[in-house]
Enzyme design. Structure first.
Site, PDB file in Angstrom:
ATOM      1  N   GLU A 103      22.376 -11.205 -38.653  1.00 54.39           N
ATOM      2  CA  GLU A 103      21.754 -12.257 -39.213  1.00 54.39           C
ATOM      3  C   GLU A 103      21.092 -11.747 -40.217  1.00 54.39           C
ATOM      4  O   GLU A 103      19.823 -10.823 -39.982  1.00 54.39           O
ATOM      5  CB  GLU A 103      20.668 -12.832 -37.658  1.00 54.39           C
ATOM      6  CG  GLU A 103      19.993 -13.955 -38.287  1.00 54.39           C
ATOM      7  CD  GLU A 103      18.977 -14.276 -37.388  1.00 54.39           C
ATOM      8  OE1 GLU A 103      17.473 -14.455 -37.680  1.00 54.39           O
ATOM      9  OE2 GLU A 103      19.214 -14.173 -36.061  1.00 54.39           O
ATOM     10  N   CYS A 156      12.556 -16.169 -39.060  1.00 56.05           N
ATOM     11  CA  CYS A 156      14.093 -16.580 -39.561  1.00 56.05           C
ATOM     12  C   CYS A 156      14.432 -17.958 -39.735  1.00 56.05           C
ATOM     13  O   CYS A 156      15.210 -18.175 -40.723  1.00 56.05           O
ATOM     14  CB  CYS A 156      15.051 -16.038 -38.837  1.00 56.05           C
ATOM     15  SG  CYS A 156      15.125 -16.237 -37.049  1.00 56.05           S
TER      16      CYS A 156
END
Length: 483
Positions: free
Chosen positions: A226, A263
């Site tokens: 990620e 995020c």
């Protein structure tokens, strides 16, 4: 060979030996291991939160909640593996009359082996030593070696001690879990032949470097990274007209949450031109206080990141101060504004993630211009649309679905539910794979399918036995049977 390399080799060899035991362990046994770790973390929450707060400045309220999320993840995966559908067990009985004749085939997902997990800086519990990657890998029988994040090293070491003790007390084999630290150890871990997959949460440059190592090995392995996400938000004209003040307040709370270090922070907000939304957002953001950032490196990068945006032609500062010392004073919110036409001219410069409490408003003049600008946005974890019930947004939703792994309606992307239906992953650079790193199906990253043809039942996993002794969902001769 250095001492560090020798030590790492011993760690990975122990993990490889443990993998034979963990793969053979029952779902109930592995569920008990996960539950034991969750119980141990909960029992030590006060100590762990104190260490985490001293290293990250995230505050005891946020950190205590994150420990709760972390232990909930562990318990969720215990439920996932005992429910049984994660195995994707499939049976097709022999059919000699088929053309060509069909043998007896039974397919199941099996653990891939030892997994390397890289801790994230922004979630020192939930995406760290005992976080989701670790929990999902252990759940399916993969030993885990965690590379600690330098931003919370003492916390990582103490958490690892608790995890190791809990696993041993629950009867898990030695070598099932270990912690290493340092950049060299992390690089060597990705290249070690015993490691069969990598989970990573971090920056695009760091993640891409490790990804390239993983796929260039003599035996390439999956790299579940990620890396970065802009999380675009689209606000329609009708939505602005109906609830501009409410939307501005919601956005201000979302992009400043955790000093903009989530995020899923909404980094791009597409708004119709000619509205008062920018002024509303400036008003809603003005009282949001500066907040300390996670690490010195992140804090030092915030002001240059702001300046990079501010220096672009066609960008204006709606609110906040670009020149700031976020290391000494904390990161203060900044809102920028530009046009979709400007984004189309310089997407490489404007569509870059700036880690911190900042967002970019992008004014669009038409639906066609909005669609063209959205097409330039890199893959994201989330995409959000704010519209009114009477509007036809089907084409917009289809485009956002191609762009992101989770599409939200009339909400804000910060905050990720941990459950069976969650998808936390999207097109590159949001992630390097199609799988989620949060929620029940995160286990799929650390399994591989194996089919057994005309095999004696005595050697098959119980999930493939004719009587279905585990009572789990299976597909038999094309028909889904729930037990």
């Amino acid at each position: 060979m250095s001492t560090a390399t020798l030590d790492l080799t011993a760690v990975t060899a122990a993990a490889a030996a443990a993998a034979k035991v963990t793969a053979a362990a029952s779902d109930a046994e592995r569920a008990a291991w996960l539950t034991a770790v969750a119980d141990a973390l909960d029992a030590n929450v006060t100590e762990l939160v104190a260490i985490a707060d001293s290293e990250t400045n995230l505050g005891t309220v946020r950190l205590t909640g994150e420990v709760g999320r972390t232990t909930a993840q562990l318990r969720l995966f215990a439920k996932v593996i005992t429910e049984g559908s994660y195995l994707e067990a499939v049976i097709d009985h022999a059919d000699p009359s088929a053309t060509p004749p069909q043998p007896d085939l039974r397919r199941i997902l099996r653990p891939i082996g030892p997994v390397a997990v890289f801790s994230a800086s922004n979630f020192p519990f939930a995406f760290s030593v005992a976080g989701g990657d670790t929990a999902s890998a252990l759940a399916v029988g993969c030993p885990v070696i965690v590379k600690a994040h330098s931003g919370h090293l003492r916390l990582s070491e103490r958490t690892a001690e608790i995890v190791i003790e809990a696993l041993a007390s629950a009867g898990a084999p030695g070598g099932i879990f270990a912690l290493v630290s340092g950049r060299e150890a992390g690089t060597a871990l990705v290249q070690d032949p015993a490691i069969k997959a990598v989970g990573f949460t971090g920056s695009i440059p760091g993640g891409r470097a490790l990804f390239d190592l993983a796929v260039s090995r003599p035996e390439p392995i999956p790299f579940y990274g990620e890396l970065g996400s802009l999380n675009p938000v689209v606000v329609t004209s009708a939505a602005v007209a109906a609830r501009s003040r409410e939307l501005a307040a919601g956005l201000a709370g979302s992009f400043t949450l955790g000093a903009g270090q989530f995020c899923t922070k909404p980094g791009l907000v597409f708004i119709p031109e000619g509205t008062d939304f920018a002024a509303r957002l400036a008003e809603a953001s003005k009282d949001k206080a500066a907040a300390p950032m996670l690490t010195e490196r992140i804090a030092e990068a915030y002001a240059p990141g702001l300046k990079s945006v501010a220096d672009q032609p066609g960008v204006t500062v709606v609110s906040g101060i670009v020149e700031q010392d976020s290391l000494a004073d904390g990161a203060a919110p900044v809102v920028f504004s530009t046009t979709a036409a400007n984004v189309l001219e310089r997407p490489g410069e404007l569509l870059e993630e700036c880690f911190g409490p900042t967002t970019l408003l992008i004014e669009y003049s038409s639906q066609e211009e909005l669609a063209r600008a959205l097409a330039k946005v890199p893959g994201s974890l989330t995409a959000t649309v704010h519209a009114e019930p009477q509007e036809d947004i089907s084409a917009l939703v289809e485009q956002l679905s191609e762009l992101a792994g989770r599409v939200l309606f009339d909400g804000w992307p910060t905050g990720v539910a941990v459950n069976w239906s969650q998808q936390h992953g999207g097109p590159y650079p949001a992630t390097t794979s199609l799988f989620t790193s949060v929620g029940a199906t995160a286990v799929r990253r650390f399994q591989r399918p194996v089919a057994y043809q005309d095999a004696p039942e005595s050697i098959l996993h119980p999930a493939l036995h004719e009587s279905n002794p585990l009572g789990i969902p299976r597909r038999v001769d094309g028909v889904l049977k729930l037990s």
